[in-house]
Write a protein that holds these residues in place. Structure first.
Motif, short mmCIF file in Angstrom:
data_model
loop_
_atom_site.label_atom_id
_atom_site.label_comp_id
_atom_site.label_asym_id
_atom_site.label_seq_id
_atom_site.Cartn_x
_atom_site.Cartn_y
_atom_site.Cartn_z
N ILE A 169 0.87 -1.17 0.00
CA ILE A 169 0.00 0.00 0.00
C ILE A 169 0.91 1.23 0.00
O ILE A 169 1.65 1.45 0.97
CB ILE A 169 -0.92 0.04 1.24
N CYS A 170 0.88 2.00 -1.05
CA CYS A 170 1.72 3.19 -1.19
C CYS A 170 0.84 4.41 -0.93
O CYS A 170 0.09 4.83 -1.82
CB CYS A 170 2.34 3.25 -2.58
N ASP A 171 0.92 4.97 0.27
CA ASP A 171 0.02 6.05 0.68
C ASP A 171 0.69 7.41 0.46
O ASP A 171 1.44 7.88 1.30
CB ASP A 171 -0.36 5.87 2.15
N GLU A 172 0.42 8.02 -0.69
CA GLU A 172 1.02 9.31 -1.07
C GLU A 172 2.55 9.26 -0.89
O GLU A 172 3.14 10.14 -0.26
CB GLU A 172 0.44 10.45 -0.22
N PRO A 173 3.23 8.27 -1.46
CA PRO A 173 4.64 8.06 -1.14
C PRO A 173 5.60 9.09 -1.72
O PRO A 173 6.78 9.09 -1.35
CB PRO A 173 4.91 6.67 -1.73
N VAL A 174 5.14 9.96 -2.63
CA VAL A 174 6.05 10.95 -3.21
C VAL A 174 5.58 12.38 -3.00
O VAL A 174 6.26 13.32 -3.40
CB VAL A 174 6.27 10.70 -4.72
N SER A 175 4.43 12.59 -2.35
CA SER A 175 3.88 13.93 -2.26
C SER A 175 4.70 14.87 -1.38
O SER A 175 4.60 16.09 -1.52
CB SER A 175 2.43 13.87 -1.75
N ALA A 176 5.53 14.33 -0.48
CA ALA A 176 6.35 15.17 0.39
C ALA A 176 7.71 15.49 -0.23
O ALA A 176 8.54 16.15 0.40
CB ALA A 176 6.55 14.49 1.74
N LEU A 177 7.93 15.05 -1.47
CA LEU A 177 9.23 15.20 -2.12
C LEU A 177 9.17 16.24 -3.23
O LEU A 177 8.11 16.52 -3.79
CB LEU A 177 9.68 13.85 -2.70
N ASP A 178 10.33 16.83 -3.56
CA ASP A 178 10.38 17.77 -4.68
C ASP A 178 10.21 17.00 -5.99
O ASP A 178 10.32 15.77 -6.04
CB ASP A 178 11.70 18.55 -4.68
N LEU A 179 9.93 17.74 -7.08
CA LEU A 179 9.55 17.10 -8.34
C LEU A 179 10.63 16.18 -8.88
O LEU A 179 10.34 15.09 -9.38
CB LEU A 179 9.19 18.17 -9.37
#
Length: 271
Positions: A169-179
């Motif tokens: 389950i990948c729960d917003e796994p990249v939203s806290a990272l820069d582009l």
């Protein structure tokens, strides 16, 4: 969608309630072995609640969740702990999900120790998983604070992989990272799926993110799935007005195209 006679995960008419508030309303979806299923919607739409229900962290009021042919809807205790071998999770915050007082080696060893894996086997597994997530073997003696946000998320992914699960389950796994880091982590998820055959439920608020990785996509709003289909279709030419609004809110690299998309999004929002 990956071809399979029986889905790895089946969610059927699932309701989740928090008091009088109904967070999920008759939600149904399937995930095939080796497939990436995207779940997209704004904050508060119920995306993370579905992930928690699958993990046993949210009580299911009605409906069923079946994993590999077994009903896990209300499984708890020892049976739920045993499921950790097959179902893992990667959270949004790569630092908050890691114990700052433990070294990377200790963090990765903990789920293996709980599973009764020998120290020698655990050591080789940890080295293997660090290699899979593109981190050097000497990372084992360092603490999470010594790594960047993207590297911390790689550590979290390695922790999810050490038990060799069949579903993450990948729960917003990249939203806290820069582009730039987002792109690298998404590429890593794609490579890991190709190498291991693991399936993902990939939760995100951004259709642009799921377009790159997901085979199929479901759009959720106020606890209901409004639209579901192939990722290439839902992320480019969705039918439901809400999905279209999400698409217009998704950023693009070209400044002129982004300005036009924002103008369209504001018009749709005001309508």
């Amino acid at each position: 969608m990956t071809a399979a006679s029986t889905p790895l995960l089946q969610v059927r008419d699932v309701d989740v309630r928090y008091g009088k508030f109904q967070a999920l309303k008759k939600v149904s979806l399937d995930i095939a072995p080796g497939e990436c299923m995207g779940l997209v919607g704004e904050s508060g739409s119920g995306k993370s609640t579905l992930g928690k229900a699958i993990l046993g962290l949210a009580d299911v009021a009605d409906g069923t969740i079946t994993f590999d042919g077994t009903d896990i809807t209300h499984v708890g205790g020892r049976a739920r702990r045993a499921l950790a071998k097959s179902i893992q999770v990667v959270f949004q915050d790569p630092y908050g999900s890691l114990d700052p007082a433990m070294t990377v080696g200790q963090i990765l060893a903990e789920p293996l120790r709980v599973a009764g894996v020998s120290s020698s086997e655990a050591k080789s597994t940890i080295v293997e998983m660090l290699g899979r997530v593109r981190l050097p073997a000497d990372s084992v003696d360092r603490y999470p604070s010594e790594f960047s946000g993207g590297q911390r998320q790689r550590i979290a992914i390695a922790r999810a992989l050490v038990r060799r699960p069949r579903l993450i389950i990948c729960d917003e796994p990249v939203s806290a990272l820069d582009l730039t880091t987002q792109a690298a982590i998404i590429d890593l998820f794609i490579d890991l799926q190709r190498e291991t055959g693991v399936a993902y439920l990939f939760v995100s608020h951004d259709l642009g993110v799921v377009r790159r990785i997901c085979h199929r996509v479901a759009v959720m709003y106020k606890g209901e799935i409004l639209e579901e289909g192939p990722g290439a279709v839902i992320t480019t030419t969705p039918e439901h007005p809400y999905s279209q609004r999400l698409l217009k809110a998704s950023p693009v690299a070209d400044p002129d195209a982004q300005a036009l998309r924002r103008e369209e999004w504001l018009k749709v929002r005001a309508a």
